[in-house]
Scaffold this active site. Structure first.
Site, PDB file in Angstrom:
ATOM      1  N   GLU A   1      -1.269   8.164   5.795  1.00 51.52           N
ATOM      2  CA  GLU A   1      -2.574   7.466   6.632  1.00 51.52           C
ATOM      3  C   GLU A   1      -3.006   8.579   7.500  1.00 51.52           C
ATOM      4  OE1 GLU A   1      -0.866   3.049   8.939  1.00 51.52           O
ATOM      5  OE2 GLU A   1      -0.251   5.389   9.616  1.00 51.52           O
TER       6      GLU A   1
ATOM      7  N   HIS B   1      -0.833  11.473   8.888  1.00 60.43           N
ATOM      8  CA  HIS B   1       0.731  10.086   9.299  1.00 60.43           C
ATOM      9  C   HIS B   1       1.682  10.230   8.218  1.00 60.43           C
ATOM     10  CE1 HIS B   1       2.531   7.086  10.500  1.00 60.43           C
ATOM     11  NE2 HIS B   1       3.470   7.951  10.568  1.00 60.43           N
TER      12      HIS B   1
ATOM     13  N   SER C   1       2.727   9.676  15.021  1.00 61.68           N
ATOM     14  CA  SER C   1       2.622   8.529  14.317  1.00 61.68           C
ATOM     15  C   SER C   1       1.870   6.846  15.583  1.00 61.68           C
ATOM     16  CB  SER C   1       4.100   7.535  13.709  1.00 61.68           C
ATOM     17  OG  SER C   1       4.753   7.995  14.648  1.00 61.68           O
TER      18      SER C   1
ATOM     19  N   ASN D   1       2.526   0.719  11.954  1.00 60.63           N
ATOM     20  CA  ASN D   1       2.740   1.175  13.303  1.00 60.63           C
ATOM     21  C   ASN D   1       2.878   0.456  14.100  1.00 60.63           C
ATOM     22  OD1 ASN D   1       4.674   2.573  12.526  1.00 60.63           O
ATOM     23  ND2 ASN D   1       3.808   4.273  13.649  1.00 60.63           N
TER      24      ASN D   1
END
Ligand code: T1G
Length: 701
Positions: A440, A428, A407, A478
């Site tokens: 992702e 991800h 991640s 993130n």
């Protein structure tokens, strides 16, 4: 230009055929074509009129691309009434997905038939709208007020069998739809079936008490949304008012929704989600690799969920773990998830068994030799991931796609340990991986076009919404979350109680407040990630001082029963904890922070503009292809309210000059380390350009 609607007499049935790919949307030309056909049928030899569509589906709704433009005749409500008032019997024959205005056309017909595989529904609420062509007035007359409420406030389609049991479909056609529908029309004519006008039917009502209850439950379920409550008002009108007055009430509320920023936001998302699946520089004729066999490394929470996605989509999955014990724990979790799905009625026992049957376990890498795709999903250690990829490089067949579920780690450095970096990509997934819609897709420096194209296609196959991200720390989601989380924790140490920050964000529309999210994800995850970073890369120490202290006290969040909040072991209900207030106050003391009142508008602006400002940097660096991609990431991966359209759409809606002004104010107050206006934001304001104009200008290049 020829009309997308054709009309022909088949024996004594007038057949109206709509052919407007890809989904037979009710563009002006389609509405005009249906109107013209009905006019012809009025005076020809036809005894009944049949409306059906070419292509993969019956009409899937009004043409959303026409929204916001000047409405053109024939207006859809009038067309549905014209159909209902036809002097000849009108029958709709549905296949694929008969949705929104498309289903309203069918409701205007006197009878409806469908293939058993068809699905019908009124999904307008997912666009911040409500059915605007009689759907809220005719549906309750056929299915009753309660069924109409469920169908229209959820926006979820139902299959033809269920629709028939609700009285929304009169006949299921087996085999060829056109022939079956023609036969049925002839039967109706032969038996002298009446022109059954839905508008003349009586509404099976519900009591005020039940309605009030429904309203309260919906206000909780669809917190902050306008359209769902207006739908209830329309159903109420259907129960109380004569049909024409109910239609007038529907039109009024429809227009209020159509002009609302919420609908603009949700329509933006509709197209952004579809555009996100397109990679602008990928040749359209890229040949995809075949993926039937999938390997998953790591049977933890993420690995298990990832394995289920591929098994649910019909692929054979091999789940690898380091020990038999870890493997059996992982497989048990998967069994548990499937049992949960059966209990919630999401799938049948037979379906669960079939899917579970596609997942086998191993502790031997050699078993993955003929896998077409391998997804590594072990805990976040770059060294461990590199070891695994070196191993995969030696055992997997040539042409296998090697993916990492990291991640935030550097996918290029993972690819670099293999002799085939072009076959390496990031996939991800978001927790819980078998439920969360977002994926992702991380395009590394050497990722081959066919690997990327294959994974984008695969995402749709496993029911995910893919968004392409370049390689950077934390990718799109993130990386931005770091700035959002920083501001949340700074607001706490500067004076706002954790519940004040979370309440402000939840009332603004976030599915869950940031501190509660950190408790859910586990405070130790962030702690370990920070410990893995050099001191100067950890960011503002004031921002994680409290979180680190909580972890060092063993308060890692929900999994330890306490974090920023205390959690009821039974209900998992969160409650404030005076010990945490104390801890925050002493941390602020240690850092010489004079605590102050922080109101909810400052909290919202700091957190959301921190997201948007960093989003601008991500766009400028080309990490995300377009602003809409970032919005899709946040709405489908981080509980951002769809009715606000995502952080980038929201910034545009607020006005970039106001956003810049606020960011500059925060820079003044809190310093440039945390608040430096993004150059792209400054540029767009200087150029008096919105983000969507900027995106459009790049699209046309
Ligand atoms: N209008 C315009 N374009 C549409 C469209 C629509 N209604 N539906 C789909 N498209 C485009 C989409 O953008 C994409 O384009 C292509 O078709 C394929 O779609 C008065 C006001 C039907 C279940 O909300 O849910 O009626 O990207 O990739 O996965 O009450 O599309 O290829 O250029 O989604 O197979 C109500 C919306 C409208 C249904 C097919 N109807 N559509 O899914 O394909 S409001 C809806 C869908 C209304 C009235 C009110 C799905 C689908 P492109 P896709 P798919």
């Amino acid at each position: 230009m020829s009309s997308p609607v054709s009309y022909e007499l088949v024996d004594d049935i007038g057949v109206v055929t709509i052919d407007n790919p890809p989904v037979n949307a009710l563009s002006q030309a389609v509405r005009q074509g249906i109107h013209d056909a009905i006019q012809v049928a009025r005076s020809d030899a036809s005894k009944a009129i049949l409306i059906l569509c070419e292509g993969r589906t019956f009409i899937a709704g009004a043409d959303i691309r026409e929204f916001g433009q000047r409405p053109q005749e024939p207006y859809l409500p009038d067309l549905c009434t014209e159909i209902e008032n036809s002097t000849k019997l009108v029958v709709a024959a549905m296949h694929g997905t008969a949705l929104g205005g498309g289903f309203e056309v069918a409701l205007g017909c006197h009878y409806r038939c469908a293939l058993p595989t068809a699905r019908v529904g009124l999904p307008e609420v997912k666009l911040g709208l409500l059915p605007g062509a009689g759907g809220t007035q005719r549906t309750p007359r056929l299915a009753g007020a309660m069924a109409a409420l469920d169908l229209i406030t959820s926006g979820n389609p139902v299959d033809a069998g269920r629709a028939a049991s609700l009285g929304l479909v009169d006949h299921l056609v087996e085999g060829d739809l056109r022939e079956g529908a023609l036969d049925w029309c002839r039967e109706l004519v032969a038996k002298g079936a009446s022109r059954r006008k839905t508008s003349e039917l009586h509404v099976e009502t519900i009591s005020d008490g039940v309605l009030a209850d429904y309203r309260a439950k919906l206000a909780k379920r669809a917190r902050g949304q306008v359209a769902p409550q207006k739908i209830i008002e329309c159903i109420e009108a259907a129960m109380m008012l004569p049909f024409p007055d109910g239609m007038a009430a529907e039109r009024e509320k429809f227009m209020e929704c159509m002009q609302s920023p919420q609908s603009a936001a949700m329509r933006h998302l509709f197209f952004a989600e579809r555009e996100a699946t397109k990679v602008s520089d990928l040749p359209a004729d890229t040949v995809l690799r075949n993926v039937d066999k999938v390997g998953v490394i790591g049977a933890g929470t993420m690995g298990g969920g990832i394995a289920m996605n591929f098994a649910n989509a019909g692929m054979q999955v091999t789940l690898l773990e380091v020990s038999d014990e870890a493997l059996s724990n992982g497989l048990q979790t998967i069994d548990h998830n499937y049992m949960g799905g059966i209990k919630r009625g999401k799938l049948t026992e037979a379906e669960a068994l079939e899917r579970r049957g596609r997942i086998t376990g191993t502790t031997n890498y050699a078993t993955l030799a003929d896998a077409d795709l391998v997804v590594e999903a072990v805990f976040e250690s770059l060294d461990l991931k590199q070891d695994i990829f070196a191993e995969l490089d030696s055992v997997c067949k040539q042409g296998a796609i090697l993916a990492t579920n990291t991640s935030y780690q550097d996918v290029d450095r993972i690819a670099a340990v293999t002799r085939r970096p072009k076959d390496v990509i990031g996939l991800h997934f978001f927790s819980p991986a078998h439920i969360m819609k977002l994926l992702e897709v991380v395009r590394a420096e050497k990722t081959a076009d066919d690997v990327l194209a294959t994974c984008m296609g695969l995402a749709k196959k496993i029911g995910k919404t893919p968004v392409v991200s370049g390689v950077c720390y934390g990718f799109i989601g993130n990386r931005m979350l770091g700035h959002y989380g920083r501001e949340a924790q700074l607001c706490v140490i500067e004076g706002a109680a954790p519940e004040a920050v979370d309440t402000a964000m939840e009332q603004w529309g976030m599915a869950m407040g940031p501190l509660a999210v950190f408790d859910l994800a586990g405070l130790d995850v962030g702690y370990k990630a920070r410990q893995g970073l050099p001191e100067d890369k950890r960011g503002d120490p004031r921002a994680f001082r409290v979180a680190d202290a909580l972890v060092e006290m063993g308060r890692c969040g929900q999994k330890t029963g306490a974090g920023f909040y205390r959690y009821d072991p039974e209900t998992r209900q969160r409650s404030s904890d005076p010990d945490v207030q104390q801890l925050i106050a002493s941390a602020a003391d240690d850092l010489d922070i004079e605590r102050r009142e922080i109101d909810s508008s400052e909290i919202v602006d700091r957190l959301i503009f921190a997201l948007a400002n960093e989003g601008m940097n991500i766009l400028a660096e080309g990490i995300a292809q377009r602003p809409g991609d970032i919005d899709v990431v946040y709405v489908y991966g981080y509980g951002f309210p769809a009715f606000r359209g995502g952080p980038m759409h929201y910034a545009d809606a607020v006005g970039l000059d106001d956003v810049l002004q606020r960011v500059q104010e925060f820079q003044q107050r809190f310093g440039s380390e945390n608040w430096t206006p993004a150059p792209l934001l400054e540029q767009l304001v200087a150029d008096k350009m919105t983000l969507s104009e900027w995106a459009k200008s790049r699209r046309s290049k």
